[in-house]
Design a protein around this motif. Structure first.
Motif, short mmCIF file in Angstrom:
data_model
loop_
_atom_site.label_atom_id
_atom_site.label_comp_id
_atom_site.label_asym_id
_atom_site.label_seq_id
_atom_site.Cartn_x
_atom_site.Cartn_y
_atom_site.Cartn_z
N UNK A 1 3.80 10.89 6.52
CA UNK A 1 3.86 11.86 5.42
C UNK A 1 2.48 12.17 4.85
N UNK A 2 1.45 11.48 5.31
CA UNK A 2 0.08 11.77 4.89
C UNK A 2 -0.24 11.44 3.45
N UNK A 3 0.46 10.50 2.86
CA UNK A 3 0.17 10.12 1.47
C UNK A 3 -1.19 9.43 1.39
N UNK A 4 -1.97 9.83 0.41
CA UNK A 4 -3.29 9.22 0.21
C UNK A 4 -3.18 7.86 -0.47
N UNK A 5 -2.21 7.72 -1.35
CA UNK A 5 -2.06 6.48 -2.12
C UNK A 5 -0.58 6.09 -2.14
N UNK A 6 -0.33 4.83 -1.85
CA UNK A 6 1.03 4.28 -1.95
C UNK A 6 0.97 3.14 -2.97
N UNK A 7 1.82 3.20 -3.97
CA UNK A 7 1.85 2.18 -5.03
C UNK A 7 3.26 1.60 -5.07
N UNK A 8 3.41 0.32 -4.73
CA UNK A 8 4.75 -0.27 -4.76
C UNK A 8 5.22 -0.59 -6.17
N UNK A 9 6.50 -0.39 -6.39
CA UNK A 9 7.18 -0.81 -7.61
C UNK A 9 8.07 -1.98 -7.21
N UNK A 10 7.75 -3.15 -7.72
CA UNK A 10 8.43 -4.38 -7.28
C UNK A 10 9.19 -5.02 -8.42
N UNK A 11 10.24 -5.74 -8.07
CA UNK A 11 10.97 -6.58 -9.02
C UNK A 11 11.00 -7.98 -8.42
N UNK A 12 9.81 -8.58 -8.38
CA UNK A 12 9.61 -9.89 -7.77
C UNK A 12 8.97 -10.83 -8.78
N UNK A 13 8.84 -12.10 -8.41
CA UNK A 13 8.15 -13.07 -9.25
C UNK A 13 6.66 -13.05 -8.94
N UNK A 14 5.85 -13.60 -9.85
CA UNK A 14 4.40 -13.59 -9.71
C UNK A 14 3.93 -14.16 -8.36
N UNK A 15 4.44 -15.30 -7.89
CA UNK A 15 3.98 -15.79 -6.59
C UNK A 15 4.27 -14.81 -5.44
N UNK A 16 5.37 -14.08 -5.55
CA UNK A 16 5.69 -13.07 -4.54
C UNK A 16 4.75 -11.88 -4.66
#
Length: 82
Positions: free
Chosen positions: A42-57
């Motif tokens: 898709x040619x995205x310049x920036x990918x930013x994940x939105x996570x619902x994980x714990x700090x170690x993850x």
């Protein structure tokens, strides 16, 4: 959004299960799949994940991927790390 795949977190949900019975897969396999899809196909310049994980993850995500920032929220205290 990326969720933990730890089965114990979801065992208390009545049928059909958590999130309407949606299959919850390995967060890092999911990140790998969609990062590649978004950047390469898709040619995205920036990918930013939105996570619902714990700090170690979150730390694992930082070590395994080259994201400019990770938006995460699970722990119930402020975490501000670089």
């Amino acid at each position: 959004a990326v969720l933990s795949d730890e089965a114990d977190l979801y065992k208390h949900f009545a049928a059909p299960g958590a999130f309407g019975g949606a299959k919850i897969e390995c967060p890092w396999e999911t990140l790998k799949k969609y990062k590649q899809l978004l950047e390469e196909e898709h040619g995205c310049d920036v990918v930013v994940p939105l996570q619902h994980l714990y700090v170690p993850q979150d730390h694992r995500t930082c070590h395994e991927f080259n994201f400019p920032v990770i938006l995460s929220g699970h722990d119930h205290h402020q975490v501000d790390e670089v």
